[in-house]
Write a protein that holds these residues in place. Structure first.
Motif, PDB file in Angstrom:
ATOM      1  N   ASN A  26       0.804  -1.256   0.076  1.00  0.00           N
ATOM      2  CA  ASN A  26       0.044   0.026   0.068  1.00  0.00           C
ATOM      3  C   ASN A  26       0.708   1.370  -0.131  1.00  0.00           C
ATOM      4  O   ASN A  26       0.478   2.227  -0.669  1.00  0.00           O
ATOM      5  CB  ASN A  26      -0.954   0.000   1.304  1.00  0.00           C
ATOM      6  CG  ASN A  26      -2.154   1.060   1.269  1.00  0.00           C
ATOM      7  OD1 ASN A  26      -2.464   1.379  -0.014  1.00  0.00           O
ATOM      8  ND2 ASN A  26      -2.033   1.930   2.355  1.00  0.00           N
ATOM      9  N   LYS A  81       1.091   4.243  -2.937  1.00  0.00           N
ATOM     10  CA  LYS A  81       1.004   5.628  -2.497  1.00  0.00           C
ATOM     11  C   LYS A  81       2.346   6.389  -3.424  1.00  0.00           C
ATOM     12  O   LYS A  81       1.998   7.621  -3.866  1.00  0.00           O
ATOM     13  CB  LYS A  81       1.113   5.894  -1.427  1.00  0.00           C
ATOM     14  CG  LYS A  81      -0.301   5.771  -0.600  1.00  0.00           C
ATOM     15  CD  LYS A  81      -0.485   5.951   0.850  1.00  0.00           C
ATOM     16  CE  LYS A  81      -1.911   5.557   1.727  1.00  0.00           C
ATOM     17  NZ  LYS A  81      -1.854   5.922   3.015  1.00  0.00           N
ATOM     18  N   GLN A  85       1.945   6.791  -6.977  1.00  0.00           N
ATOM     19  CA  GLN A  85       0.789   8.114  -7.192  1.00  0.00           C
ATOM     20  C   GLN A  85       1.493   9.507  -7.178  1.00  0.00           C
ATOM     21  O   GLN A  85       1.323  10.193  -8.060  1.00  0.00           O
ATOM     22  CB  GLN A  85      -0.331   8.000  -6.506  1.00  0.00           C
ATOM     23  CG  GLN A  85      -1.364   6.767  -6.735  1.00  0.00           C
ATOM     24  CD  GLN A  85      -2.333   6.517  -5.955  1.00  0.00           C
ATOM     25  OE1 GLN A  85      -2.374   7.195  -4.761  1.00  0.00           O
ATOM     26  NE2 GLN A  85      -3.196   5.544  -5.862  1.00  0.00           N
ATOM     27  N   SER A  92      -5.798  11.320  -7.925  1.00  0.00           N
ATOM     28  CA  SER A  92      -6.487  10.332  -7.137  1.00  0.00           C
ATOM     29  C   SER A  92      -7.520  10.822  -6.277  1.00  0.00           C
ATOM     30  O   SER A  92      -7.732  11.955  -6.047  1.00  0.00           O
ATOM     31  CB  SER A  92      -5.490   9.526  -6.403  1.00  0.00           C
ATOM     32  OG  SER A  92      -4.937  10.440  -5.438  1.00  0.00           O
ATOM     33  N   SER A 129      -8.249  10.503   0.256  1.00  0.00           N
ATOM     34  CA  SER A 129      -7.950   9.381   1.095  1.00  0.00           C
ATOM     35  C   SER A 129      -9.131   9.423   1.897  1.00  0.00           C
ATOM     36  O   SER A 129      -9.891  10.332   2.228  1.00  0.00           O
ATOM     37  CB  SER A 129      -6.795   9.706   1.730  1.00  0.00           C
ATOM     38  OG  SER A 129      -6.987  10.730   2.680  1.00  0.00           O
ATOM     39  N   SER A 177      -8.998  12.066   4.855  1.00  0.00           N
ATOM     40  CA  SER A 177      -9.332  13.451   4.371  1.00  0.00           C
ATOM     41  C   SER A 177     -10.896  13.419   4.460  1.00  0.00           C
ATOM     42  O   SER A 177     -11.469  14.374   4.699  1.00  0.00           O
ATOM     43  CB  SER A 177      -8.758  13.573   2.967  1.00  0.00           C
ATOM     44  OG  SER A 177      -7.309  13.650   3.105  1.00  0.00           O
ATOM     45  N   SER A 193     -15.840   6.259   5.225  1.00  0.00           N
ATOM     46  CA  SER A 193     -14.478   6.320   5.599  1.00  0.00           C
ATOM     47  C   SER A 193     -13.948   5.428   6.551  1.00  0.00           C
ATOM     48  O   SER A 193     -12.915   4.770   6.420  1.00  0.00           O
ATOM     49  CB  SER A 193     -14.504   7.776   6.029  1.00  0.00           C
ATOM     50  OG  SER A 193     -14.723   8.576   5.166  1.00  0.00           O
ATOM     51  N   ARG A 234     -13.807   2.039   4.852  1.00  0.00           N
ATOM     52  CA  ARG A 234     -12.522   2.124   4.218  1.00  0.00           C
ATOM     53  C   ARG A 234     -11.304   1.908   5.135  1.00  0.00           C
ATOM     54  O   ARG A 234     -10.311   1.121   4.344  1.00  0.00           O
ATOM     55  CB  ARG A 234     -12.546   3.409   3.184  1.00  0.00           C
ATOM     56  CG  ARG A 234     -11.349   3.375   2.381  1.00  0.00           C
ATOM     57  CD  ARG A 234     -11.374   2.500   1.258  1.00  0.00           C
ATOM     58  NE  ARG A 234     -10.185   2.612   0.405  1.00  0.00           N
ATOM     59  CZ  ARG A 234      -9.862   1.761  -0.614  1.00  0.00           C
ATOM     60  NH1 ARG A 234     -10.632   0.621  -0.637  1.00  0.00           N
ATOM     61  NH2 ARG A 234      -8.761   1.914  -1.214  1.00  0.00           N
ATOM     62  N   ILE A 264      -8.667  -1.122   4.186  1.00  0.00           N
ATOM     63  CA  ILE A 264      -7.113  -1.165   3.931  1.00  0.00           C
ATOM     64  C   ILE A 264      -6.520  -2.120   5.240  1.00  0.00           C
ATOM     65  O   ILE A 264      -5.440  -2.731   4.846  1.00  0.00           O
ATOM     66  CB  ILE A 264      -6.788   0.520   4.143  1.00  0.00           C
ATOM     67  CG1 ILE A 264      -7.436   1.146   2.706  1.00  0.00           C
ATOM     68  CG2 ILE A 264      -5.335   0.479   4.065  1.00  0.00           C
ATOM     69  CD1 ILE A 264      -7.201   2.573   2.879  1.00  0.00           C
ATOM     70  N   HIS A 309      -5.512   4.981  10.054  1.00  0.00           N
ATOM     71  CA  HIS A 309      -5.222   5.181   8.887  1.00  0.00           C
ATOM     72  C   HIS A 309      -3.804   5.652   8.453  1.00  0.00           C
ATOM     73  O   HIS A 309      -3.068   5.543   7.545  1.00  0.00           O
ATOM     74  CB  HIS A 309      -6.130   6.309   8.446  1.00  0.00           C
ATOM     75  CG  HIS A 309      -6.064   6.857   6.922  1.00  0.00           C
ATOM     76  ND1 HIS A 309      -6.240   6.099   5.773  1.00  0.00           N
ATOM     77  CD2 HIS A 309      -5.760   7.947   6.345  1.00  0.00           C
ATOM     78  CE1 HIS A 309      -6.076   6.665   4.901  1.00  0.00           C
ATOM     79  NE2 HIS A 309      -5.645   8.049   5.051  1.00  0.00           N
ATOM     80  N   LYS A 310      -3.318   6.484   9.376  1.00  0.00           N
ATOM     81  CA  LYS A 310      -1.812   6.828   9.376  1.00  0.00           C
ATOM     82  C   LYS A 310      -0.804   5.822   9.348  1.00  0.00           C
ATOM     83  O   LYS A 310       0.141   5.680   8.616  1.00  0.00           O
ATOM     84  CB  LYS A 310      -1.544   7.904  10.385  1.00  0.00           C
ATOM     85  CG  LYS A 310       0.012   8.529  10.465  1.00  0.00           C
ATOM     86  CD  LYS A 310      -0.008   9.563  11.489  1.00  0.00           C
ATOM     87  CE  LYS A 310       0.210   8.589  12.942  1.00  0.00           C
ATOM     88  NZ  LYS A 310       0.522   9.588  13.973  1.00  0.00           N
ATOM     89  N   SER A 362      -0.275   1.543   6.661  1.00  0.00           N
ATOM     90  CA  SER A 362       0.724   1.838   5.499  1.00  0.00           C
ATOM     91  C   SER A 362       2.181   1.564   5.917  1.00  0.00           C
ATOM     92  O   SER A 362       3.000   1.181   4.859  1.00  0.00           O
ATOM     93  CB  SER A 362       0.289   2.743   4.493  1.00  0.00           C
ATOM     94  OG  SER A 362       0.559   3.870   4.961  1.00  0.00           O
TER      95      SER A 362
END
Length: 402
Positions: free
Chosen positions: A14, A18, A21, A28, A31, A34, A315, A318, A322, A388-389, A392
């Motif tokens: 993942n 990123k 991208q 894209s 996120s 966001s 969110s 999601r 992930i 989320h932070k 990855s």
């Protein structure tokens, strides 16, 4: 070669995607983090606007400062942002440490007992305890703690959860204690949310259908028992079927809420112009804030709130997905559990405002007036953003710890 080097360093694919991208400059989608921050921020602003409008008549009737509830909502938002920032910065491994989780659970049980012994009865229920200058509803903290405790439990006891009934019996002992404490307050709504989220996490963790079905059956029997043997719950459960048969009695709140929706039509009667908040709909700034929004801002205002709530839930889902792809199961189940809480409370609150469900004292997340709910909900957002932070950046070799 860059790909092989990145994989050798132990980071997930993942993070590589990123980097690609960013290097190619291809547009894209925003996120999940966001979207979550933007949606929650918009809901908080709308909450302050509508709480100010809905609460002023109530404050005037009780000789309270006109903006009292607005200021308190703003204060709890500030506290929630500070608490959310703290859990955003904390190490995730510490949150899932066994000592941390067990201590948090014991603190919740102790606070629930303290609420029963020392809490003030409000509208016939003992749900709030005074912590210094603040009133705190322990049930909101219990939701957060039980999600994280259950997420850790289904990973640590994965074999028992997926094969046999050992896992559910162990969790059942904790739930039994909570059932007794919540029904003593009583707080049936929060209990339903907590049991529902535990069932949902067990289900996605691989608990067999027979186990889930048995748990659901026990839950339905318990709910039916709690409703049938409490007259006020039976009245609430039946009144929404015909909200205008006793408009001055058991159907008063629900009927007034539906009248508010009817008056608002598409664009509403105008901000501040609600009639139902003028003593017709009691404490309209709390559980029935959506009805006042419908009256003043119409279908457009209600849909704006509900779409923002849906974006918050999407969110969280999601973020859960992930983490699941990266095999960080505790993190995935935690994010999923928070999403289930937001779904459950959103559906129940919106449903009761629209006459689709019996009235129940549950807030609409990030929108209804309620300090404890706002504080804990923002802490959940902080944890979601932390997940989320970090998700990855966690080396593949360490994913099993998360």
């Amino acid at each position: 070669m860059a790909k092989d080097t990145a994989n050798a360093s132990g980071y997930t694919s993942n993070a590589l995607s990123k980097r690609k991208q960013k290097s190619t400059g291809v547009f894209s989608m925003p996120s999940a983090g966001s979207v979550l921050i933007t949606s929650v921020s918009c809901l908080m602003v709308l909450s302050l606007i509508m709480v100010a409008s809905a609460s002023i008549p109530f404050a005037n009737m009780h000789d309270i400062e006109q903006l009292y509830f607005f200021k308190h909502q703003l204060m709890y938002m500030g506290l929630g942002l500070v608490a959310g920032l703290m859990v955003y910065k904390v190490r995730l491994l510490w949150l899932y440490d066994m000592f941390t989780l067990v201590s948090a659970l014991l603190i919740v049980i102790a606070l629930l007992l303290a609420t029963l012994m020392f809490g003030d009865a409000i509208n016939g229920s003992k749900r709030w305890i005074e912590l210094g200058p603040f009133n705190f509803q322990v049930a909101e903290l219990a939701k957060l703690v039980m999600v994280m405790f259950t997420a850790d439990f289904v990973v640590r006891r994965g074999t028992e959860v997926r094969h046999g009934y050992g896992g559910i019996f162990r969790m059942g002992a904790v739930v039994t204690i909570l059932v007794g404490l919540f029904l003593s307050q009583p707080d049936f709504g929060s209990l339903v949310i907590i049991i529902g989220v535990i069932l949902a996490i067990f289900f996605v963790a691989g608990a067999p259908w027979s186990q889930s079905g048995l748990l659901l059956l026990f839950g339905l029997v318990g709910a039916a028992y709690a409703v049938m043997f409490q007259e006020y719950r039976m009245t609430r459960a039946s009144s929404f079927l015909d909200p205008f048969d006793d408009i001055q009695g058991s159907d008063y709140q629900l009927a007034r809420s539906l009248i508010a929706f009817g008056r608002g039509e598409v664009t509403g009667v105008g901000y501040g112009e609600s009639v139902q908040k003028l003593a017709h709909l009691p404490e309209a700034h709390t559980d029935f804030l959506l009805a006042i929004t419908a009256e003043e801002l119409g279908f457009v205002g209600v849909m704006t709130v509900l779409v923002l709530e849906a974006l918050v839930i999407a969110s969280a889902m999601r973020i859960s997905y992930i983490a699941l792809k990266n095999r960080q199961m505790r993190l995935s189940y935690t994010a999923f559990g928070f999403a289930v809480i937001f779904i459950g409370q959103g559906v129940i609150n919106a449903g009761m405002n629209m006459g689709l469900m019996p009235t129940k004292g549950l807030t609409l997340p990030f929108f209804s007036y309620g300090g404890s709910s706002m504080l804990i909900s923002l802490m959940m957002v902080g944890i979601l953003l932390n997940i989320h932070k970090k998700t990855s950046k966690i080396p593949a070799a360490q994913c099993r710890h998360y």
